[in-house]
Motif scaffolding. Structure first.
Motif, PDB file in Angstrom:
ATOM      1  N   LEU A 426       0.823  -1.203   0.000  1.00 35.69           N
ATOM      2  CA  LEU A 426       0.000   0.000   0.000  1.00 35.69           C
ATOM      3  C   LEU A 426       0.865   1.264   0.000  1.00 35.69           C
ATOM      4  O   LEU A 426       0.521   2.268  -0.633  1.00 35.69           O
ATOM      5  CB  LEU A 426      -0.945  -0.005   1.202  1.00 35.69           C
ATOM      6  CG  LEU A 426      -2.101  -1.013   1.132  1.00 35.69           C
ATOM      7  CD1 LEU A 426      -2.877  -1.031   2.441  1.00 35.69           C
ATOM      8  CD2 LEU A 426      -3.036  -0.688  -0.036  1.00 35.69           C
ATOM      9  N   ILE A 427       2.002   1.209   0.700  1.00 39.28           N
ATOM     10  CA  ILE A 427       2.947   2.342   0.660  1.00 39.28           C
ATOM     11  C   ILE A 427       3.449   2.547  -0.764  1.00 39.28           C
ATOM     12  O   ILE A 427       3.550   3.684  -1.247  1.00 39.28           O
ATOM     13  CB  ILE A 427       4.121   2.099   1.629  1.00 39.28           C
ATOM     14  CG1 ILE A 427       3.636   2.173   3.081  1.00 39.28           C
ATOM     15  CG2 ILE A 427       5.238   3.112   1.394  1.00 39.28           C
ATOM     16  CD1 ILE A 427       4.687   1.788   4.101  1.00 39.28           C
ATOM     17  N   ALA A 428       3.764   1.437  -1.451  1.00 41.22           N
ATOM     18  CA  ALA A 428       4.221   1.533  -2.840  1.00 41.22           C
ATOM     19  C   ALA A 428       3.144   2.150  -3.729  1.00 41.22           C
ATOM     20  O   ALA A 428       3.437   2.975  -4.612  1.00 41.22           O
ATOM     21  CB  ALA A 428       4.606   0.150  -3.352  1.00 41.22           C
ATOM     22  N   ILE A 429       1.880   1.785  -3.493  1.00 41.82           N
ATOM     23  CA  ILE A 429       0.776   2.352  -4.275  1.00 41.82           C
ATOM     24  C   ILE A 429       0.643   3.852  -4.017  1.00 41.82           C
ATOM     25  O   ILE A 429       0.446   4.642  -4.944  1.00 41.82           O
ATOM     26  CB  ILE A 429      -0.533   1.616  -3.943  1.00 41.82           C
ATOM     27  CG1 ILE A 429      -0.468   0.174  -4.469  1.00 41.82           C
ATOM     28  CG2 ILE A 429      -1.738   2.340  -4.540  1.00 41.82           C
ATOM     29  CD1 ILE A 429      -1.619  -0.696  -4.033  1.00 41.82           C
ATOM     30  N   VAL A 430       0.760   4.258  -2.754  1.00 44.30           N
ATOM     31  CA  VAL A 430       0.682   5.682  -2.406  1.00 44.30           C
ATOM     32  C   VAL A 430       1.807   6.467  -3.082  1.00 44.30           C
ATOM     33  O   VAL A 430       1.605   7.591  -3.549  1.00 44.30           O
ATOM     34  CB  VAL A 430       0.730   5.859  -0.871  1.00 44.30           C
ATOM     35  CG1 VAL A 430       0.883   7.337  -0.503  1.00 44.30           C
ATOM     36  CG2 VAL A 430      -0.533   5.288  -0.227  1.00 44.30           C
ATOM     37  N   ILE A 431       2.995   5.868  -3.156  1.00 41.85           N
ATOM     38  CA  ILE A 431       4.120   6.531  -3.840  1.00 41.85           C
ATOM     39  C   ILE A 431       3.742   6.831  -5.288  1.00 41.85           C
ATOM     40  O   ILE A 431       4.019   7.918  -5.808  1.00 41.85           O
ATOM     41  CB  ILE A 431       5.379   5.648  -3.774  1.00 41.85           C
ATOM     42  CG1 ILE A 431       5.922   5.597  -2.347  1.00 41.85           C
ATOM     43  CG2 ILE A 431       6.469   6.180  -4.721  1.00 41.85           C
ATOM     44  CD1 ILE A 431       7.064   4.625  -2.150  1.00 41.85           C
ATOM     45  N   GLY A 432       3.079   5.875  -5.956  1.00 47.55           N
ATOM     46  CA  GLY A 432       2.636   6.100  -7.330  1.00 47.55           C
ATOM     47  C   GLY A 432       1.606   7.205  -7.434  1.00 47.55           C
ATOM     48  O   GLY A 432       1.639   8.016  -8.375  1.00 47.55           O
ATOM     49  N   LEU A 433       0.680   7.266  -6.466  1.00 51.77           N
ATOM     50  CA  LEU A 433      -0.348   8.313  -6.475  1.00 51.77           C
ATOM     51  C   LEU A 433       0.270   9.701  -6.334  1.00 51.77           C
ATOM     52  O   LEU A 433      -0.243  10.682  -6.889  1.00 51.77           O
ATOM     53  CB  LEU A 433      -1.343   8.067  -5.334  1.00 51.77           C
ATOM     54  CG  LEU A 433      -2.189   6.791  -5.428  1.00 51.77           C
ATOM     55  CD1 LEU A 433      -3.011   6.609  -4.163  1.00 51.77           C
ATOM     56  CD2 LEU A 433      -3.099   6.831  -6.657  1.00 51.77           C
ATOM     57  N   VAL A 434       1.383   9.787  -5.612  1.00 49.00           N
ATOM     58  CA  VAL A 434       2.069  11.073  -5.421  1.00 49.00           C
ATOM     59  C   VAL A 434       3.007  11.368  -6.590  1.00 49.00           C
ATOM     60  O   VAL A 434       3.159  12.519  -7.015  1.00 49.00           O
ATOM     61  CB  VAL A 434       2.855  11.066  -4.091  1.00 49.00           C
ATOM     62  CG1 VAL A 434       3.681  12.330  -3.946  1.00 49.00           C
ATOM     63  CG2 VAL A 434       1.892  10.916  -2.916  1.00 49.00           C
TER      64      VAL A 434
END
Length: 472
Positions: A426-434
Motif C-alpha cells: 500500500l505504501i508503494a501504491i501511495v508513492i505512485g499516487l504522489v
C-alpha cells in the motif's frame, strides 16, 4: 478465442515509428516462448501447491485455475493488444479508458510488480547450483554471483528482442525435454490412487492460492512490446493461444508424474523437489538434467520479464508519462534507459525472500488487474465501434460476467495477504499516487524534458466526448 471484423468498425490509430521499423520484428514461435517465460518457464515453483493442499487439489488447481484466471486474462490481452498494437500495452489500455493519471498508476504498479518478480530469478538460479558449488549458498560469493548474473542477462536484453526471443525458444525446449523423459521413465512406477489423495481439513489456502496465482498470471505482460511484434493483430492472439496450451500442459504433466510415481510426503514438496523425484525415478543423471533445466528456466524468465518491463517504460515515455530519456533506444532497438532502470531495481530488491517476493508482487499485480478489467469493460461501453481485429465473442454483459470470477479471486488473494506485505504494498501504491502529479509538475516547469511521440494517438484526451484521440 473469437475474431470479429464487422464492417461497421473503424480503425484505432496505431504507432509506426519509422526508426523502429528498421529493426527485425518478433515472429510467432519466439513470441510463444516469450509468453511462456513471462507466465511460467516450466513447472519449477509449483511444488508448494502439493505441500499446501495435497495431490488432488494441486492437479485440479492447475486445470481449473487457468479457466478462471488465465483464459480471461489471455483473451483480454488478445483483444486489447490487437486494438492497441503499440508498446506500453496495459498502460495504453487504462489511459485510453480512464485517463493518463490511472494509466500511470497502472504502469507504476505493474512495473514494480515485474521488477520484484525479476529479483527472484537470479536468486533461484543460484539456489539450484549451490548443491554443486556450496560457496554460492551465501556471503560475498553469492552477492557477486547475483550481480554478475544480472549484468549478463541484462546484456542479453540490450542486444535485441529478436535474440532474446530465440534464446527463449532454446531455453524452453531445454527446460521441457527432461520432464518428457522423466514421464516416460516413470510410467512403470505410476499409481493412479496417489492422485486422489485429499485432506480438506489440512489445506494451507494462502500458500495454495498464492502458488497457483503466481504460476498462472502475467499473460498481459507481452502486450508492453506489441509494437515490436510482426503483424501483431494476427500474431499476438495466435501466440497467446499456443502459449496457453504449453503452460497448462507444462504444469499438469510433471505434477501428474511426480505425484503418481513416488509415495506422498507433503513436507518434501518444496522448491526443487522435482529434481529429487527425477533421481528416484531415473537416477542421478536425470536429477542433474532437471536442475540444469531449472537454472536455465530462471534465465529465460529473467530476460522475458526484463523485456516486458523495459518496453513498458519506453511506451510510457513515448506518451509523455515519463521523461524523454526513457524512450531512448540503443542501436539494437532496445530501450536502453528502461533496461538499466529495471536492472537497478532487480539488484536493489534481490535481498527479499522467496515468500516475500511472491506475496508482494501478487498484491501489486492484483490492483493492476482490477484496473485492466475496468478498462476492458469501459472501452466496450464507450467505444463499441472501435476496431477490434480480435474480439472476444461476448457482449457487454458477457464481458462483465467473464471478469467476475477473476475479480472475486483477486479479492480472496488480497484478503489472505499478510499484514506486513499489505502495508509495504500500500505504501508503494501511495508513492505512485504522489509521483504522477509530481512528474506532471516537473514537466510543466520544464525541469526535465518530456515529449509525446507524434506517431502515437493523444491518449490524454481519451476520456473526452467523441473520443477524438482514440478513434480516427
Amino acid at each position: 478465442m473469437g475474431e470479429y471484423n464487422g464492417e461497421e468498425y473503424v480503425s484505432v490509430s496505431e504507432a509506426h515509428p519509422p526508426r523502429v521499423d528498421t529493426f527485425k520484428k518478433v515472429s510467432v514461435l519466439p513470441l510463444v516462448f516469450l509468453i511462456f517465460y513471462e507466465v511460467s518457464g516450466g513447472p519449477f515453483g509449483v511444488e508448494d501447491s502439493v505441500q499446501a493442499a495435497g495431490p488432488l487439489l494441486a492437479l485440479l488447481g492447475f486445470l481449473v485455475f487457468p479457466i478462471i484466471w488465465s483464459v480471461p486474462e489471455a483473451l483480454i490481452t488478445a483483444e486489447l493488444g490487437t486494438m492497441f498494437p503499440v508498446n506500453g500495452g496495459y498502460v495504453v489500455w487504462v489511459s485510453s479508458a480512464l485517463g493518463p493519471f490511472w494509466g500511470f498508476q497502472q504502469g507504476w504498479m505493474k512495473w514494480l510488480s515485474g521488477v520484484i518478480d525479476n529479483a527472484l530469478y537470479p536468486v533461484l538460479f543460484l539456489d539450484y547450483l549451490k548443491s554443486a558449488i556450496p560457496a554460492l549458498g551465501g556471503g560475498l560469493p553469492r552477492i557477486m554471483a547475483v550481480i554478475a548474473l544480472t549484468l549478463f542477462l541484462t546484456y542479453l536484453n540490450y542486444r535485441g528482442l529478436t535474440i532474446v526471443g530465440w534464446v527463449a525458444v532454446l531455453l524452453g525446449i531445454f527446460s521441457i525435454i527432461p520432464f518428457v523423459v522423466m514421464g516416460l521413465v516413470a510410467i512403470p512406477k505410476l499409481k493412479p490412487s496417489r492422485w486422489l489423495v485429499v485432506s480438506l481439513h489440512n489445506v494451507d489456502w494462502n500458500l495454495y492460492l498464492n502458488t497457483l496465482f503466481w504460476n498462472l498470471n502475467y499473460w498481459d505482460s507481452i502486450s508492453t512490446l506489441s509494437g515490436e511484434v510482426e503483424k501483431p493483430k494476427k500474431t499476438l492472439p495466435k501466440a497467446l493461444f499456443y502459449a496457453l496450451i504449453l503452460v497448462v500442459v507444462g504444469y499438469f504433466f510433471p505434477l501428474l508424474i511426480g505425484t503418481g510415481a513416488v509415495p506422498l510426503d507433503r513436507e518434501l514438496w518444496t522448491d526443487g523437489y522435482f529434481s529429487d523425484i527425477a533421481k528416484i525415478v531415473g537416477g542421478v543423471w536425470l536429477r542433474w538434467w532437471i536442475q540444469g533445466a531449472a537454472a536455465m528456466s530462471n534465465m529465460g524468465m529473467f530476460v522475458a520479464e526484463m523485456n516486458s518491463d523495459s518496453f513498458q517504460l519506453l511506451g510510457m515515455a513515448e506518451r509523455g508519462m515519463l521523461p524523454e530519456c526513457f524512450g531512448k533506444r540503443s542501436h539494437h532497438g532496445t530501450p536502453l534507459v528502461g533496461i538499466l532502470f529495471s536492472a537497478s531495481g532487480v539488484l536493489l530488491l534481490s535481498w527479499l525472500s522467496f515468500q516475500e517476493i511472491v506475496a508482494a508482487e501478487n498484491f501489486l499485480y492484483c490492483f493492476g488487474m482490477i484496473l485492466e478489467f475496468i478498462a476492458f469493460i469501459r472501452l466496450r461501453v464507450k467505444h463499441p465501434a472501435a476496431s477490434r481485429p480480435y474480439k472476444i465473442p461476448v457482449g457487454t454483459v458477457g464481458a462483465v460476467l467473464m471478469c467476475t470470477p477473476p475479480t472475486i479471486l483477486i479479492g480472496v488473494v488480497l484478503a489472505l495477504s499478510q499484514l506486513k506485505i499489505m502495508v509495504v504494498s500500500l505504501i508503494a501504491i501511495v508513492i505512485g499516487l504522489v509521483m504522477q502529479p509530481c512528474l506532471t509538475y516537473v514537466d510543466r516547469k520544464r525541469w526535465i524534458k518530456f515529449s509525446i511521440s507524434s506517431d502515437l494517438p493523444d491518449l490524454h484526451g481519451a476520456n473526452q466526448e467523441g473520443a477524438h484521440s482514440l478513434i480516427d
